[in-house]
Scaffold this motif. Structure first.
Motif, short mmCIF file in Angstrom:
data_model
loop_
_atom_site.label_atom_id
_atom_site.label_comp_id
_atom_site.label_asym_id
_atom_site.label_seq_id
_atom_site.Cartn_x
_atom_site.Cartn_y
_atom_site.Cartn_z
N LYS A 39 42.19 -19.82 -59.31
CA LYS A 39 42.14 -18.87 -60.42
C LYS A 39 41.13 -17.76 -60.13
CE LYS A 39 41.30 -18.57 -65.36
NZ LYS A 39 40.89 -19.28 -66.57
N GLU A 41 40.09 -16.72 -57.17
CA GLU A 41 40.63 -15.89 -56.09
C GLU A 41 41.68 -14.92 -56.62
OE1 GLU A 41 41.22 -14.10 -52.54
OE2 GLU A 41 39.62 -15.49 -53.07
N ALA A 42 42.56 -15.39 -57.49
CA ALA A 42 43.59 -14.52 -58.08
C ALA A 42 42.94 -13.42 -58.91
CB ALA A 42 44.53 -15.35 -58.94
N GLU A 43 41.88 -13.75 -59.63
CA GLU A 43 41.18 -12.74 -60.43
C GLU A 43 40.52 -11.70 -59.53
OE1 GLU A 43 39.78 -10.58 -63.56
OE2 GLU A 43 41.25 -12.19 -63.56
N ARG A 44 39.92 -12.12 -58.41
CA ARG A 44 39.32 -11.17 -57.48
C ARG A 44 40.37 -10.24 -56.88
NH1 ARG A 44 35.96 -15.49 -56.11
NH2 ARG A 44 37.37 -16.20 -54.48
N GLU A 45 41.53 -10.81 -56.51
CA GLU A 45 42.61 -9.99 -55.95
C GLU A 45 43.14 -9.00 -56.98
OE1 GLU A 45 45.55 -12.66 -54.47
OE2 GLU A 45 44.28 -13.36 -52.82
N ARG A 46 43.28 -9.43 -58.22
CA ARG A 46 43.76 -8.55 -59.29
C ARG A 46 42.78 -7.40 -59.50
NH1 ARG A 46 43.23 -6.97 -64.20
NH2 ARG A 46 41.38 -8.20 -64.61
N ALA A 47 41.48 -7.72 -59.51
CA ALA A 47 40.47 -6.68 -59.69
C ALA A 47 40.48 -5.70 -58.52
CB ALA A 47 39.10 -7.32 -59.84
N ARG A 49 43.10 -4.93 -56.61
CA ARG A 49 44.30 -4.10 -56.75
C ARG A 49 44.09 -3.04 -57.82
NH1 ARG A 49 46.98 -8.95 -56.73
NH2 ARG A 49 47.47 -8.71 -58.93
N LEU A 50 43.48 -3.42 -58.93
CA LEU A 50 43.24 -2.48 -60.02
C LEU A 50 42.31 -1.37 -59.56
CD1 LEU A 50 43.64 -1.84 -63.04
CD2 LEU A 50 41.63 -3.22 -63.51
#
Length: 58
Positions: A39, A41-47, A49-50
């Motif tokens: 979770k 890691e997914a949040e870091r990747e989302r941030a 990309r944003l």
């Protein structure tokens, strides 16, 4: 006149404090379940990309 200080004791106390700080950091980094790590890691990747999507092109 100042207080007498045992330098060996001060050195040992400082080393113990550093070891406690390292142990705390390791518990935070390695003491998580696989779901929590995934979770995060997914949040870091989302941030990331944003942030990349928000950059202005010159």
């Amino acid at each position: 006149m100042g207080e007498i200080v045992n330098l060996n004791r001060v050195r040992k106390d400082r080393a113990k404090a550093e070891a406690r700080a390292t142990a705390t950091a390791n518990r935070a980094a390695h003491g998580r379940s696989k779901a929590e790590r995934t979770k995060a890691e997914a949040e870091r990747e989302r941030a990331a990309r944003l942030l990349d999507g928000s950059k202005l092109e010159d």
